[in-house]
Design an enzyme around this catalytic site. Structure first.
Site, PDB file in Angstrom:
ATOM      1  N   ASP A  34       0.772  -1.307  -0.086  1.00  8.77           N
ATOM      2  CA  ASP A  34      -0.132   0.138  -0.171  1.00  8.77           C
ATOM      3  C   ASP A  34       0.920   1.222  -0.006  1.00  8.77           C
ATOM      4  O   ASP A  34       0.683   1.991  -0.724  1.00  8.77           O
ATOM      5  CB  ASP A  34      -1.010  -0.106   1.140  1.00  8.77           C
ATOM      6  CG  ASP A  34      -2.198   0.985   1.003  1.00  8.77           C
ATOM      7  OD1 ASP A  34      -2.251   1.557   0.079  1.00  8.77           O
ATOM      8  OD2 ASP A  34      -2.592   1.195   2.065  1.00  8.77           O
ATOM      9  N   GLY A 124       1.191 -10.344   4.110  1.00 13.59           N
ATOM     10  CA  GLY A 124       2.196  -9.383   4.806  1.00 13.59           C
ATOM     11  C   GLY A 124       1.610  -9.317   6.132  1.00 13.59           C
ATOM     12  O   GLY A 124       1.822 -10.239   6.868  1.00 13.59           O
TER      13      GLY A 124
END
Length: 169
Positions: A34, A124
Site C-alpha cells: 500500500d 504481509g
C-alpha cells in the site's frame, strides 16, 4: 482463458492495465505494498482515494471489496484497491480473502483492463500464511469468470514466489 504468470519483484515496476493494491480500509495509504504504491504513484492516487472517502466510502472500504482509482505515475492505467482480511486461527476468513480477488477482477472487467498485477493479498502484515494465501489466490483467479487476459502475481521475495509456483504448476 486467463493466463497466470508469476514475477518476483516490485509490483510498482509492473507495466499492466491495473495494479491491485493490498490497501487498508481507510484507503489513505499505509505500509507494505500500500505504501509503496502510494509513494511511487504520487499524490494523484491519494487525492482520488480522499474523494472516494468523501463520497461513497465515508467509513472506508470493507474487507473483501474493491474500488479503482487512477494509477498516477505508475506504468498502469488504474490501481484497484482491495482490503484483505487479517488472519486469525480462531475464524476462517478464507471467503473474504477470495472475495478480494473476485471483486478486483470484477472491477478490472468494468474498467476494461486486460492485464492485472496482484500482490499476495493479506500475506504481509495481515499475517495470512503464505502457502494458504497462494492457494486461495490461484484457485480463486482460476475459478472466476473474467475478460482479463493475464493475471500476474508479483511476489516480493523467493519464499512467496515459491509458494505461488507450487499452486500454479
Amino acid at each position: 482463458m486467463t493466463t497466470i504468470r508469476l514475477v518476483q519483484g516490485d509490483i510498482t515496476r509492473e507495466s499492466v492495465d491495473a495494479i491491485v493494491n493490498a490497501a487498508n480500509s481507510s484507503l489513505l495509504g499505509g505500509g507494505g505494498v500500500d505504501g509503496a504504491i502510494h509513494r511511487r504513484g504520487g499524490p494523484e492516487i491519494l487525492a482520488e482515494c480522499r474523494k472516494l472517502r468523501a463520497s461513497h466510502y465515508g467509513k472506508g472500504l470493507r474487507v473483501g471489496q474493491a474500488v479503482a482509482t487512477t494509477a498516477g505515475k505508475l506504468d498502469a492505467r488504474w490501481v484497484i484497491h482491495t482490503v484483505g482480511p487479517r488472519f486469525t486461527p480462531e475464524e476462517d476468513r478464507s471467503e473474504l480473502l477470495a472475495s478480494c480477488y473476485r471483486e478486483s477482477l470484477r472491477v478490472a472487467d468494468e474498467l476494461g483492463a486486460r492485464t492485472v498485477a496482484f500482490p499476495a493479498v493479506s500475506a504481509g502484515i495481515y499475517g495470512w500464511p503464505m502457502e494458504d494465501a497462494a492457494r486461495i489466490a490461484v484457485e480463486t483467479v482460476r475459478a472466476t469468470e473474467t475478460a482479463v487476459e493475464e493475471v500476474r502475481f508479483v511476489l516480493f521475495d523467493e519464499k512467496a514466489y515459491d509458494a505461488f509456483a507450487r499452486h500454479v504448476s
